[in-house]
Design a protein around this motif. Structure first.
Motif: not given
Ligand code: G3P
Length: 217
Positions: A125-127, A159-166, A175-181
């Motif tokens: 994963y990369v965050s 896998q793209i792990l979207a982080a620092s989600i607020r 999700a629309l941009a295609g992040a895996d997680v």
């Protein structure tokens, strides 16, 4: 899209795991500090609640120190994912750890070229840190879009792990941009289900149902 919860609070993790929606957990030194617990003890408990990957972060900043800490963390449970900072030492450690069969999460990613390095190092994963980019007036979602394109161009399995989600919108846009997680704070994860029209509609249905005097079953 897989959902990880971004916390070291075991009560929150238990509650969310019960919904069946939880695919994993991410922690970091700040979240461990917030839990007020010993890292080994709390991480072990988290790993027993969730079957999926549990990211535990090294705190050493040099390669040898990272490898030493990674070995300690990996012994906690089979579902540990070693979290490493996006520095050259972190990338080098990532390459060694993935080659040795460990799951890795390269964290604190703020640019597409940083993400490319993590993918080349074989990171699981990369965050990318969306919220912290937004804080600086830079569109975090653009980074996810660029990463998606680059990873697809070269068929990287990272896998793209979207982080620092607020926010709920961060989850939708990732999700629309295609992040895996997406790794999501507990309150935001719970807020995903909320809509005022759902509450209002349910209230009206139940009021009408009460007027029928019926029960089901
Ligand atoms: O997953 C990374 C996260 O813990 C950082 O979030 O809100 O501190 O930028 P934040």
């Amino acid at each position: 899209m897989k959902f990880f919860v971004d916390t070291a609070d075991v009560d929150e993790i238990r509650e969310l795991a019960d919904t069946g929606l939880l695919d994993g957990v991410t922690t970091n030194p700040s979240l461990i500090m917030k839990s007020g617990r010993d890292i080994t003890e709390v991480t072990k408990e988290i790993c027993s609640i969730v079957d999926g990957p549990v990211s535990a972060e090294v705190t050493a900043t040099d390669f040898d120190g990272m490898m030493k800490e990674a070995k300690v963390l990996a012994k906690i449970a089979d579902n540990i994912c070693i979290k490493l900072p996006l520095t050259m030492d972190g990338i080098k450690a990532c390459k060694h750890l993935t080659s040795a069969g460990h799951k890795t999460n390269v964290t604190l990613c703020f640019s597409a070229t940083q993400a490319l390095l993590a993918a080349k190092a074989g990171a699981t994963y990369v965050s990318p840190f969306i919220g912290r980019l937004d804080d600086m007036g830079i569109d975090g979602m653009e980074l996810i879009e660029e990463m998606r394109l680059i990873f697809d161009n070269y068929e990287f399995e990272t896998q793209i792990l979207a982080a620092s989600i607020r926010s709920v919108n961060h989850v939708k846009d990732s999700a629309l941009a295609g992040a895996d997680v997406a790794t999501i704070p507990p309150a935001t994860l719970k807020a995903l289900v909320k809509h005022p029209l759902t509450d209002k509609g349910l209230e009206a249905f139940l009021a009408d149902w009460a007027k029928t005097g019926q029960t089901i079953g």
